[in-house]
Design a protein around this motif. Structure first.
Motif, PDB file in Angstrom:
ATOM      1  N   UNK A 180       0.826  -1.209   0.000  1.00 36.94           N
ATOM      2  CA  UNK A 180       0.000   0.000   0.000  1.00 36.94           C
ATOM      3  C   UNK A 180       0.858   1.255   0.000  1.00 36.94           C
ATOM      4  N   UNK A 181       1.889   1.281   0.832  1.00 40.99           N
ATOM      5  CA  UNK A 181       2.762   2.456   0.892  1.00 40.99           C
ATOM      6  C   UNK A 181       3.426   2.702  -0.453  1.00 40.99           C
ATOM      7  N   UNK A 182       3.779   1.639  -1.166  1.00 41.88           N
ATOM      8  CA  UNK A 182       4.364   1.822  -2.489  1.00 41.88           C
ATOM      9  C   UNK A 182       3.340   2.342  -3.493  1.00 41.88           C
ATOM     10  N   UNK A 183       2.059   1.982  -3.296  1.00 40.77           N
ATOM     11  CA  UNK A 183       1.018   2.545  -4.163  1.00 40.77           C
ATOM     12  C   UNK A 183       0.907   4.054  -3.953  1.00 40.77           C
ATOM     13  N   UNK A 184       0.964   4.490  -2.686  1.00 41.07           N
ATOM     14  CA  UNK A 184       0.961   5.929  -2.395  1.00 41.07           C
ATOM     15  C   UNK A 184       2.173   6.584  -3.055  1.00 41.07           C
ATOM     16  N   UNK A 185       3.331   5.952  -2.933  1.00 41.00           N
ATOM     17  CA  UNK A 185       4.550   6.516  -3.516  1.00 41.00           C
ATOM     18  C   UNK A 185       4.472   6.563  -5.039  1.00 41.00           C
ATOM     19  N   UNK A 186       3.863   5.548  -5.653  1.00 39.09           N
ATOM     20  CA  UNK A 186       3.720   5.558  -7.111  1.00 39.09           C
ATOM     21  C   UNK A 186       2.911   6.768  -7.574  1.00 39.09           C
ATOM     22  N   UNK A 187       1.790   7.018  -6.906  1.00 36.10           N
ATOM     23  CA  UNK A 187       0.989   8.196  -7.267  1.00 36.10           C
ATOM     24  C   UNK A 187       1.758   9.489  -6.980  1.00 36.10           C
ATOM     25  N   UNK A 188       2.521   9.512  -5.895  1.00 35.22           N
ATOM     26  CA  UNK A 188       3.283  10.720  -5.556  1.00 35.22           C
ATOM     27  C   UNK A 188       4.290  11.059  -6.653  1.00 35.22           C
ATOM     28  N   UNK A 189       4.819  10.037  -7.308  1.00 32.22           N
ATOM     29  CA  UNK A 189       5.781  10.261  -8.391  1.00 32.22           C
ATOM     30  C   UNK A 189       5.098  10.518  -9.731  1.00 32.22           C
ATOM     31  N   UNK A 190       3.770  10.543  -9.741  1.00 33.84           N
ATOM     32  CA  UNK A 190       3.059  10.880 -10.957  1.00 33.84           C
ATOM     33  C   UNK A 190       2.634   9.706 -11.807  1.00 33.84           C
ATOM     34  N   UNK A 191       2.779   8.473 -11.317  1.00 32.60           N
ATOM     35  CA  UNK A 191       2.321   7.331 -12.105  1.00 32.60           C
ATOM     36  C   UNK A 191       0.797   7.339 -12.183  1.00 32.60           C
ATOM     37  N   UNK A 192       0.233   6.874 -13.304  1.00 31.58           N
ATOM     38  CA  UNK A 192      -1.225   6.892 -13.438  1.00 31.58           C
ATOM     39  C   UNK A 192      -1.925   5.830 -12.613  1.00 31.58           C
ATOM     40  N   UNK A 193      -1.204   4.764 -12.269  1.00 34.24           N
ATOM     41  CA  UNK A 193      -1.751   3.663 -11.473  1.00 34.24           C
ATOM     42  C   UNK A 193      -0.638   3.037 -10.646  1.00 34.24           C
ATOM     43  N   UNK A 194      -0.979   2.373  -9.552  1.00 34.46           N
ATOM     44  CA  UNK A 194       0.057   1.661  -8.801  1.00 34.46           C
ATOM     45  C   UNK A 194       0.669   0.548  -9.649  1.00 34.46           C
ATOM     46  N   UNK A 195       1.935   0.301  -9.462  1.00 36.51           N
ATOM     47  CA  UNK A 195       2.599  -0.765 -10.212  1.00 36.51           C
ATOM     48  C   UNK A 195       2.038  -2.134  -9.865  1.00 36.51           C
TER      49      UNK A 195
END
Length: 439
Positions: A180-195
């Motif tokens: 979950x924390x990596x999903x938050x980080x993915x969005x923070x970096x501008x990714x359109x969806x979690x990896x």
């Protein structure tokens, strides 16, 4: 130093888009009342230049970026925006209500730099940990144990920041929380969806043993102890030496985990100096059981619920005290080798009469509990300012002696053991034993 942290805002962060309503059933592991507690950790990010090609990143503060990303992640992980509600038989029948009320989020500022507080590398921390964790200034009708996720982002004068995370063990194990924390980080970096996309899958991927003992009500009262805090770093050289000795003794290879667990268990057993050397001492470590419980056709990549098994080792105290490290490592590896069979028996409800349910952690005597945080994904979370220099889990359960395995702060290598497992009268002996374990 005197606390320099000032909290600026507190609010619930709701999902950034509409999410489903209703309720979801929890798994048999989730519902174990022993997991109805909050897991706390500090994630330390040294000041670095942004490396994301996104204009808002360079002009926004970490707190604002993380807050916005949290709202987006809660759309995918919408159960974590709900509330845990007890069922008709109390905690043992709890469920997840999809209220969409959101995660508790706190912003704060520290007037010092991370260098001023040694990067929060040493214990006791130069800033009290509770100042860096989200406080429980919740509305009167909200209980902290019912909120799946709480976060605080504290920005330091140097540009670094600390993410204080408090999450409910009822909803996620360590791997799930890291996902979950990596999903938050993915969005923070501008990714359109979690990896990695989330999978709820509680009814499909985790068995509900037909003979599982159900405890209603809260866990029984336990004796509280004043466990002392000790942090010890095992160098790569000391671990490699132990691995070599194990290879020479057995012809088998072992892991850094096996060595670290064996050393801390033996050190604690020796430090306790139990008068009866035939007394049984127990080690319990939490093993990821996704590869055992879930079938290949389930395609369970992304499952973020509890999916671990408490593996145990038991021996006479005198046996552990006098053994060489290779022998104790062998005990740990034997427990790992039994994992598949034991999980299968538990899942099929094949516990014999009088046999203890492995998940009844709160009803056990006081074994040493060990958890490995190195592969949970927390060290890979990048909100746009780089990955954390280190992650410090905070164990504060007064009747549960624990040893947490983490990576030491970068650029150091090896293994760090964060322990709270002996009281003051045994602390000097335990410290000496752990010093010897570093050699």
């Amino acid at each position: 130093m005197e606390s320099t942290v000032r909290r600026n805002s507190r609010s619930f962060v709701r999902p950034a888009a509409p999410t489903p309503s209703g309720s979801l059933e929890l798994s048999s592991i989730d519902r174990d009342v022993g997991l109805r507690h909050i897991v706390r950790s500090l994630h330390v990010f040294r000041p670095r230049h942004t490396h994301v090609d996104d204009k808002h990143q360079s002009s926004s503060s970490p707190a604002r970026v993380v807050r916005d990303a949290l709202g987006k992640a809660l759309v995918d992980y919408y159960p974590l925006a709900g509330r845990i509600v007890d069922g008709p038989e109390g905690r043992s029948t709890a469920r997840m209500e999809l209220t969409g009320d959101g995660a508790w989020f706190v912003t704060a500022a520290a007037s010092c730099t991370l260098d001023d507080v040694a990067g929060l590398d040493h214990h006791p921390f130069a800033i009290p940990a509770q100042d860096l964790l989200p406080d429980f200034a919740l509305p009167p009708n909200v209980q902290p144990l019912d909120v799946p996720v709480m976060m605080q982002v504290t920005e330091f004068a140097c540009g670094g920041f600390v993410v204080g995370l408090s999450s409910s063990h009822t909803l996620t194990d360590g791997l799930g929380a890291g996902q979950f924390i990596n999903a938050v980080a993915d969005y923070a970096r501008g990714l359109p969806n979690p990896r990695v996309g989330p999978i709820w899958g509680r009814g499909d991927l985790v068995p509900d043993p037909p003979k599982k003992k159900v405890h209603s009500g809260p866990p029984p009262s336990k004796t509280s102890f004043q466990f002392q805090y000790l942090v010890v770093d095992l160098s790569v050289e000391s671990i490699d030496t132990a691995k070599s000795r194990f290879m020479e003794s057995t012809g088998r290879r072992c892991s850094s985990f096996d060595v670290a667990v064996a050393k801390v268990w033996q050190a604690r057993t020796r430090a306790l100096r139990l008068p009866d050397t035939s007394a049984r001492v127990t080690l319990c470590f939490f093993a990821n059981s996704r590869h055992v419980l879930q079938r290949p056709e389930d395609e369970a990549v992304g499952f973020y619920g509890n999916c671990f098994y408490p593996a145990t080792v038991e021996a006479m105290a005198g046996e552990v005290e006098v053994a060489d490290v290779a022998t104790v490592v062998g005990m740990v590896m034997d427990a790992k080798a039994r994992l598949h069979e034991e999980v299968a028996r538990w899942a099929a409800g094949e516990l014999v009469a009088g046999e203890e349910d492995p998940y009844d952690l709160w009803w056990r005597d006081e074994p040493l509990f060990v958890s490995d945080w190195r592969q949970l994904g927390f060290m890979e979370a990048d909100y746009g300012w780089g990955t954390p220099s280190h992650v410090a889990p905070l164990a504060a359960i007064p009747f549960m002696p624990v040893a947490l395995i983490v990576a030491p702060p970068t650029p150091r290598t090896g293994v760090r053991l964060m322990t709270q497992c002996v009281e003051e009268q045994h602390m000097a002996a335990f410290t000496e034993e752990m010093k010897a374990a570093q050699e």
